[in-house]
Write a protein that holds these residues in place. Structure first.
Motif, PDB file in Angstrom:
ATOM      1  N   UNK A   1       0.839  -1.207   0.000  1.00  0.00           N
ATOM      2  CA  UNK A   1       0.000   0.000   0.000  1.00  0.00           C
ATOM      3  C   UNK A   1       0.870   1.252   0.000  1.00  0.00           C
ATOM      4  N   UNK A   2       1.930   1.190   0.756  1.00  0.00           N
ATOM      5  CA  UNK A   2       2.778   2.384   0.818  1.00  0.00           C
ATOM      6  C   UNK A   2       3.413   2.657  -0.546  1.00  0.00           C
TER       7      UNK A   2
ATOM      8  N   UNK B   1      -7.590   4.142  -2.235  1.00  0.00           N
ATOM      9  CA  UNK B   1      -7.331   2.794  -1.701  1.00  0.00           C
ATOM     10  C   UNK B   1      -6.283   2.746  -0.585  1.00  0.00           C
ATOM     11  N   UNK B   2      -5.063   3.267  -0.809  1.00  0.00           N
ATOM     12  CA  UNK B   2      -4.043   3.066   0.240  1.00  0.00           C
ATOM     13  C   UNK B   2      -4.466   3.613   1.593  1.00  0.00           C
ATOM     14  N   UNK B   3      -4.902   4.860   1.639  1.00  0.00           N
ATOM     15  CA  UNK B   3      -5.264   5.454   2.926  1.00  0.00           C
ATOM     16  C   UNK B   3      -6.506   4.792   3.517  1.00  0.00           C
ATOM     17  N   UNK B   4      -7.521   4.535   2.666  1.00  0.00           N
ATOM     18  CA  UNK B   4      -8.760   3.935   3.163  1.00  0.00           C
ATOM     19  C   UNK B   4      -8.509   2.530   3.713  1.00  0.00           C
ATOM     20  N   UNK B   5      -7.773   1.707   2.949  1.00  0.00           N
ATOM     21  CA  UNK B   5      -7.556   0.324   3.374  1.00  0.00           C
ATOM     22  C   UNK B   5      -6.720   0.291   4.650  1.00  0.00           C
ATOM     23  N   UNK B   6      -5.740   1.169   4.738  1.00  0.00           N
ATOM     24  CA  UNK B   6      -4.907   1.185   5.943  1.00  0.00           C
ATOM     25  C   UNK B   6      -5.722   1.638   7.153  1.00  0.00           C
TER      26      UNK B   6
ATOM     27  N   UNK C   1      -5.133  -4.192  -3.962  1.00  0.00           N
ATOM     28  CA  UNK C   1      -3.735  -4.004  -4.388  1.00  0.00           C
ATOM     29  C   UNK C   1      -3.628  -4.182  -5.899  1.00  0.00           C
ATOM     30  N   UNK C   2      -4.349  -5.168  -6.427  1.00  0.00           N
ATOM     31  CA  UNK C   2      -4.348  -5.425  -7.872  1.00  0.00           C
ATOM     32  C   UNK C   2      -4.892  -4.197  -8.619  1.00  0.00           C
ATOM     33  N   UNK C   3      -6.028  -3.670  -8.159  1.00  0.00           N
ATOM     34  CA  UNK C   3      -6.632  -2.502  -8.813  1.00  0.00           C
ATOM     35  C   UNK C   3      -5.706  -1.293  -8.719  1.00  0.00           C
ATOM     36  N   UNK C   4      -5.115  -1.125  -7.555  1.00  0.00           N
ATOM     37  CA  UNK C   4      -4.227   0.016  -7.329  1.00  0.00           C
ATOM     38  C   UNK C   4      -3.003  -0.067  -8.244  1.00  0.00           C
TER      39      UNK C   4
END
Lengths: 272, 408
Positions: free
Chosen positions: B278-279, B343-348, B365-368
């Protein structure tokens, strides 16, 4: 080969297309028997007209980096950079930041970057711009050495004397279209006219303005005169028709300089 | 991975790591933020920590015992002193804040079981006085109770041990296995994505804008593919971001474990891996947006003016963090967390406050990754077109047109 053309003719654009910096709207560019691609890029060296290097990096680092992008190993790039800096009278400048180098020194570094990887083809866009006469001579000799060592050179320059000295062939474009291409000697041959220059003693005002159709573009100055004659004609008629008080001291007939061919082609002038 | 791309990434990483800008952004700015953000609170907190000193006008004759028992407790709320002066004098001193406060203990202590002891003070530390009152109440209750029990013929020690209070502590079943680290780490990474992409993102934009104006790009593009150049640059800056976050993270962990004494607990390899993904991907995505901006503007100044919009993108989920924290499993939270820019901030944030299923993590992660790749492609195309546009900013319409061209 000299790439010539008036300002805005499309020389730099052509070069940028060859270097895959911009994409052509149509047509194709090939290198050897292949199209342009990542492999061919590594075999070409490029000195752009608009200079620029990483200001905060050292000369040694910049050369090593640009050398590795051209496919050299790190150590090879470093060794070659050192050798070239010596040759360019820049010994010990590897650790100097680009921003601390003079304009001429930075230009030398950029020249090294273009040829460090011993390219098969070196494209040099206005390599003499901004250089003092000493460095112009240095660059001219380096280009000559490169040519002797087997590198093909595409030289774009407005310094006709340099092009004449260094190039075997010339390609001239105007408004994006080819208007002249061939061996320099052949082009001069085919130009159809020769230049006559003479020195004389006497009053220039007594010299007539016209001497028939074979003699054109007559320029009369104090003690000097210059004109073009159709190829194969002798300047005798001009000399015969001069007033008696004009004494010709020296006369030369030679092929036209590239400058004149350039001007004639670019302006669609009297010699076309 | 392509070696040209890695060469560019390495160059960008090393050159920028050596720059003063990186040092300032990595060390100096966070220090300033910490100083501005925490020092006033810390000082205020420290100020409250000094115990209040209360004077006791003792008519009941229990001062010594009371003092001993208060001192025997592990507390720093209150200290007692015996008052020898008159009540009027104590009141006057308290009014002028010469003393923190005082209280009277009359002979008949059992009366206080009906009517509380009045604690007189003119201090503004209401919270602390209330805590001091609780300590005194606890000690005095026991003292008076023991006295009354003895007078009635009972053994106070035995009675107290038989009537020990029984407490209740809420334990959420789902969180039994979650350590503080599993909450702090994702939340911290989410914040660091925002900070690092804000700092480094603008460096990417400036870097690309600079190359465009000083034309180094012509030399680089004459050697390698445009995609490798842009992607390598972004990867180099992502490396810088990671270096930055490692420095911040290490400092944070040291502060939490050594100074504040918060046990962090362990993080599973899967968690470690997806935090990392994510990072890196989140960072690359934001950086590619900045790259697109830098490529489309005529110079650094004009790109800086419009960058505010891009800064907002990773910040948006942070604005909604309260709503996400309250209900991390809500449908809208789940849906929005699959929208790549968030995605990164929301999922974290979600994984900080709830259990997120592995398929959701892998899909996001795949979509990102796909979205980030497309953004880099778009930035490459815009950059190549932008190179031709000397001294001219691209309009939004043009950016979209060329970016779309890069994706097809």
């Amino acid at each position: 080969m000299g790439l010539l053309g008036p300002n805005g003719a499309g020389k730099t654009t052509t070069i940028r297309m060859i270097m895959d910096i911009i994409e052509p709207d149509g047509g194709s560019i090939s290198f050897g028997n292949n199209g342009l691609g990542p492999t061919s890029k590594k075999k070409i060296g490029y000195l752009p007209e608009e200079r620029g290097l990483y200001e905060d990096a050292t000369a040694g680092d910049v050369l090593k980096y640009l050398g590795t992008l051209k496919g050299l190993g790190k150590r090879t790039a470093r060794d070659k950079a050192q050798k070239w800096l010596q040759k360019m009278n820049l010994p010990g400048e590897e650790e100097t930041k680009i921003s601390e180098l003079s304009k001429g020194m930075a230009q030398k570094v950029q020249f090294i970057a273009a040829i460090l990887h011993e390219p098969e083809l070196a494209i040099l866009d206005e390599p003499f711009a901004g250089l003092d006469p000493v460095n112009q001579d240095l660059f001219r000799e380096l280009i000559r050495d490169l040519r002797e060592s087997g590198t093909t050179i595409l030289l774009s320059s407005h310094r006709m004397n340099m092009v004449e000295e260094l190039c075997e062939r010339v390609f001239m474009i105007h408004r994006g279209k080819e208007i002249l291409y061939g061996k320099l000697s052949k082009l001069k041959e085919n130009f159809g006219k020769e230049v006559v220059e003479l020195t004389y003693i006497g009053n220039p005002e007594t010299i007539p303005n016209t001497f028939g159709t074979n003699i054109t573009d007559l320029e009369i100055g104090k003690g000097r005169a210059k004109f073009y004659i159709e190829k194969g004609y002798s300047p005798d008629r001009f000399i015969r028709e001069l007033p008696e008080e004009i004494k010709v001291e020296e006369i030369s007939v030679r092929k036209p300089p590239l400058h004149d061919i350039f001007v004639a082609k670019a302006q669609g002038g009297p010699h076309e | 991975m392509n070696s040209d791309l890695l060469k560019v990434a390495r160059w960008e990483f090393i050159q920028n790591l050596k720059s003063k800008t990186f040092l300032i952004l990595t060390v100096v700015i966070p220090i300033i933020i910490v100083v501005i953000g925490f020092v006033p609170n810390f000082l205020a907190f420290r100020g409250d920590q000094a115990p209040v000193t209360l004077y006791v006008k003792d008519n009941a004759g229990i001062y010594e015992e009371l003092k001993r028992k208060v001192e025997a407790l592990d507390q720093s709320e209150v200290k007692l002193k015996l008052a020898t002066e008159s009540e009027d004098s104590l009141r006057a001193q308290a009014k002028e804040k010469e003393i923190d406060g005082y209280f009277l203990l009359e002979e008949s202590l059992t009366d206080y079981q009906r009517d509380p002891v009045r604690l007189y003070s003119n201090l503004d530390k209401k919270e602390q006085l209330s805590r001091a009152g609780k300590v005194l109440s606890q000690v005095l209750t026991k003292l008076v109770g023991a006295k009354s029990l003895s007078e009635s013929g009972y053994d106070p020690g035995k009675i107290f041990s038989l009537t020990k209070p029984i407490g209740f502590t809420p334990v959420k079943l789902e969180e039994e296995s979650r350590s503080i680290g599993q909450f702090i780490l994702p939340f911290g990474i989410a914040i660091m994505i925002v900070l690092a992409s804000m700092f480094q993102g603008s460096m990417v934009m400036i870097g690309i804008g600079k190359e465009k104006t000083n034309r180094i790009v012509e030399i680089v593009l004459s050697s390698i593919d445009a995609f490798d150049m842009i992607a390598g640059k972004l990867l180099g800056y992502a490396g810088l971001g990671l270096a930055q976050v490692t420095i911040w993270g290490t400092a944070g962990i040291i502060v939490l474990t050594q100074i504040v004494n918060v046990p962090l607990g362990g993080v599973s390899p899967f968690q470690g891996l997806y935090f990392f993904c994510y990072f890196v991907l989140g960072y690359l995505m934001i950086a590619s947006l900045y790259a697109l901006l830098g490529a489309s503007a005529k110079d650094i100044q004009s790109s800086s003016q419009t960058r505010g919009i891009f800064v907002l993108i990773p910040l948006i989920p942070i604005y909604f963090s309260a709503a996400i924290v309250n209900n991390p499993d809500a449908l809208w939270v789940k849906l929005v967390s699959f929208f790549p820019p968030f995605t990164p901030t929301m999922m974290l944030l979600r994984s900080a406050f709830s259990q997120v299923s592995p398929w959701e993590i892998l899909l996001s992660i795949f979509l990102l990754a796909g979205f980030t790749y497309l953004m880099v492609r778009a930035a490459t195309k815009v950059f190549r077109v932008g190179m031709l546009m000397y001294g001219k900013n691209m309009s939004i319409k043009e950016i979209i047109r060329w970016a779309r061209g890069g994706l097809l």
